[in-house]
Write a protein that holds these residues in place. Structure first.
Motif: not given
Length: 164
Positions: A33-34, A37, A40-41, A56, A59, A63, A135, A138-139, A142
């Motif tokens: 998932i990371k 992400k 995607y980001f 990064w 961020y 996280e 975010e 993406f959520n 998912l």
């Protein structure tokens, strides 16, 4: 007696192995998932290499702190509430739970505020807004995929039962 001890040790070893495998699978899913992400980001925010190099670490730190807070404070609190009988809880206990919940939510909000303040000089306020939107999107994606997989599993289970 010796056979019983061997059997107990074998059971404990099998239990330990199964817990270890489950934990490893969970960690691998989090890593997948990371990775999704990050990809995607990076695409959604259109980060330059300089921005990405600074973005990064900030961020990822956010996280990690957020994950720790949710899994070490919030999850156990919610599990206590699930296990409790609300008809038997006193007002004093309810107020204690509410104060804990509010404290945890304020801590999460503080983490988010700190993230925004640290990211604005790195990527600018427009990209910080894009990050929030990325975010959320993406959520949602998912969650949609997870719901789809759960639906497929239920359908496959029903078909297996029918085929018996």
């Amino acid at each position: 007696m010796n056979k019983i001890m061997k059997l107990k040790n074998l059971v404990m070893l099998l239990l330990l192995c199964s817990v270890t495998v489950f934990a490893q699978e969970h960690k691998e899913k989090r890593e997948q998932i990371k990775a999704l992400k990050v990809s995607y980001f990076t695409t959604e925010l259109n980060l330059t290499s300089d921005e990405a190099a600074k973005f990064w670490p900030v961020y990822n730190s956010f996280e990690e702190k957020q994950f720790e807070l949710r899994h070490n404070k919030i999850r156990p609190l919610l599990q206590k509430l699930d296990d409790s009988n609300f008809d038997k809880i006193s007002d004093k206990e309810a107020n204690t739970y509410l104060a804990e919940i509010q404290s945890n939510e304020e801590e999460l909000f503080g983490l988010r505020r700190k993230l925004i303040n640290e990211l604005k000089p790195i990527i600018g306020p427009v990209k910080v807004l894009r990050l929030k939107k990325a975010e959320d999107n993406f959520n949602k994606q998912l969650l949609s995929k997870m719901r789809g997989k759960n639906r497929e599993v239920r359908i496959n289970e029903r078909q297996k039962i029918r085929n018996r």
